[in-house]
Design a protein around this motif. Structure first.
Motif, PDB file in Angstrom:
ATOM      1  N   UNK A   1     -27.108 106.571  14.831  1.00 37.12           N
ATOM      2  CA  UNK A   1     -28.037 106.448  13.412  1.00 37.12           C
ATOM      3  C   UNK A   1     -27.849 104.911  12.812  1.00 37.12           C
ATOM      4  N   UNK A   2     -28.957 104.228  12.790  1.00 35.71           N
ATOM      5  CA  UNK A   2     -28.723 103.019  12.275  1.00 35.71           C
ATOM      6  C   UNK A   2     -29.100 102.974  10.642  1.00 35.71           C
ATOM      7  N   UNK A   3     -28.513 101.925   9.882  1.00 31.51           N
ATOM      8  CA  UNK A   3     -28.814 101.922   8.588  1.00 31.51           C
ATOM      9  C   UNK A   3     -28.765 100.351   8.244  1.00 31.51           C
ATOM     10  N   UNK A   4     -29.449 100.308   7.067  1.00 30.78           N
ATOM     11  CA  UNK A   4     -29.138  98.792   6.361  1.00 30.78           C
ATOM     12  C   UNK A   4     -28.633  99.134   4.945  1.00 30.78           C
ATOM     13  N   UNK A   5     -27.724  98.346   4.515  1.00 35.77           N
ATOM     14  CA  UNK A   5     -27.130  98.506   3.244  1.00 35.77           C
ATOM     15  C   UNK A   5     -26.942  97.084   2.694  1.00 35.77           C
ATOM     16  N   UNK A   6     -26.750  97.156   1.212  1.00 34.58           N
ATOM     17  CA  UNK A   6     -26.998  95.827   0.561  1.00 34.58           C
ATOM     18  C   UNK A   6     -25.578  95.882  -0.344  1.00 34.58           C
ATOM     19  N   UNK A   7     -25.165  94.766  -0.709  1.00 37.17           N
ATOM     20  CA  UNK A   7     -24.210  94.652  -1.924  1.00 37.17           C
ATOM     21  C   UNK A   7     -24.366  93.319  -2.523  1.00 37.17           C
ATOM     22  N   UNK A   8     -24.782  93.490  -3.920  1.00 37.78           N
ATOM     23  CA  UNK A   8     -25.167  92.397  -4.866  1.00 37.78           C
ATOM     24  C   UNK A   8     -23.747  92.043  -5.594  1.00 37.78           C
ATOM     25  N   UNK A   9     -23.725  90.776  -6.017  1.00 37.76           N
ATOM     26  CA  UNK A   9     -22.354  90.329  -6.566  1.00 37.76           C
ATOM     27  C   UNK A   9     -22.056  91.274  -7.690  1.00 37.76           C
ATOM     28  N   UNK A  10     -20.728  91.860  -7.556  1.00 35.29           N
ATOM     29  CA  UNK A  10     -20.204  92.570  -8.743  1.00 35.29           C
ATOM     30  C   UNK A  10     -20.679  94.179  -8.653  1.00 35.29           C
ATOM     31  N   UNK A  11     -21.476  94.464  -7.632  1.00 34.31           N
ATOM     32  CA  UNK A  11     -21.882  95.687  -7.323  1.00 34.31           C
ATOM     33  C   UNK A  11     -21.306  96.347  -6.021  1.00 34.31           C
ATOM     34  N   UNK A  12     -21.608  97.772  -6.260  1.00 32.90           N
ATOM     35  CA  UNK A  12     -21.087  98.617  -4.857  1.00 32.90           C
ATOM     36  C   UNK A  12     -22.122  98.500  -3.880  1.00 32.90           C
ATOM     37  N   UNK A  13     -21.494  98.453  -2.738  1.00 33.91           N
ATOM     38  CA  UNK A  13     -22.506  98.503  -1.454  1.00 33.91           C
ATOM     39  C   UNK A  13     -23.408  99.812  -1.539  1.00 33.91           C
ATOM     40  N   UNK A  14     -24.697  99.545  -1.376  1.00 33.35           N
ATOM     41  CA  UNK A  14     -25.548 100.759  -1.582  1.00 33.35           C
ATOM     42  C   UNK A  14     -26.484 100.835  -0.087  1.00 33.35           C
ATOM     43  N   UNK A  15     -26.834 102.332   0.006  1.00 26.06           N
ATOM     44  CA  UNK A  15     -27.744 102.388   1.060  1.00 26.06           C
ATOM     45  C   UNK A  15     -29.065 101.889   0.836  1.00 26.06           C
ATOM     46  N   UNK A  16     -29.702 100.986   1.651  1.00 19.25           N
ATOM     47  CA  UNK A  16     -31.147 100.659   1.503  1.00 19.25           C
ATOM     48  C   UNK A  16     -32.217 101.564   2.218  1.00 19.25           C
ATOM     49  N   UNK A  17     -31.856 101.435   3.761  1.00 18.18           N
ATOM     50  CA  UNK A  17     -32.702 102.502   4.448  1.00 18.18           C
ATOM     51  C   UNK A  17     -31.913 102.752   5.718  1.00 18.18           C
ATOM     52  N   UNK A  18     -32.286 104.221   6.266  1.00 14.26           N
ATOM     53  CA  UNK A  18     -31.693 105.005   7.303  1.00 14.26           C
ATOM     54  C   UNK A  18     -32.794 105.099   8.148  1.00 14.26           C
TER      55      UNK A  18
END
Length: 117
Positions: free
Chosen positions: A33-50
């Motif tokens: 399973x492949x996914x894209x996550x993102x992390x903005x400054x001061x925020x937790x890493x979050x799932x974008x798309x799977x």
């Protein structure tokens, strides 16, 4: 040795588009399973798309309708097409490969996406 190599990040104006790519090596790509996550400054890493090995894709509500995830198993590559970008999309974007059986999980090094005028 497992490697996930992301590319395609950069600086884009609001409303613009970018396409991220992540090429994997050292794993049976089609079984992950492949996914894209993102992390903005001061925020937790979050799932974008799977995009799972089998089944339907999933998106975070904040990107639904603007981002599209796809995969090319022959090239061991997963893509994230990002349209109508907003300043809130600014983050480091990470590629993830996950297998349930056996339980294995890998991350790329990340690529910076900055949306600003």
């Amino acid at each position: 040795q497992v490697q996930l190599v992301e590319s395609g990040g950069g600086l884009v104006q609001p409303g613009g588009s970018l396409r991220l790519s992540c090429t994997a090596s050292g794993i049976p790509f089609s079984l992950y399973d492949m996914g894209w996550y993102r992390q903005a400054p001061g925020k937790q890493r979050e799932l974008v798309a799977l995009i799972p090995m089998r089944g339907t894709t999933n998106y975070a509500g904040s990107v639904q309708g603007r981002f599209t995830i796809s995969r090319d198993n022959a090239k061991s590559t997963v893509y994230l097409q990002m349209d109508s970008l907003k300043p809130d999309d600014t983050a480091v974007y990470y590629c993830n490969a996950n297998s349930s059986i056996p339980a294995l999980n890998y991350w790329g090094q990340g690529t910076q996406v900055t949306v600003s005028s």
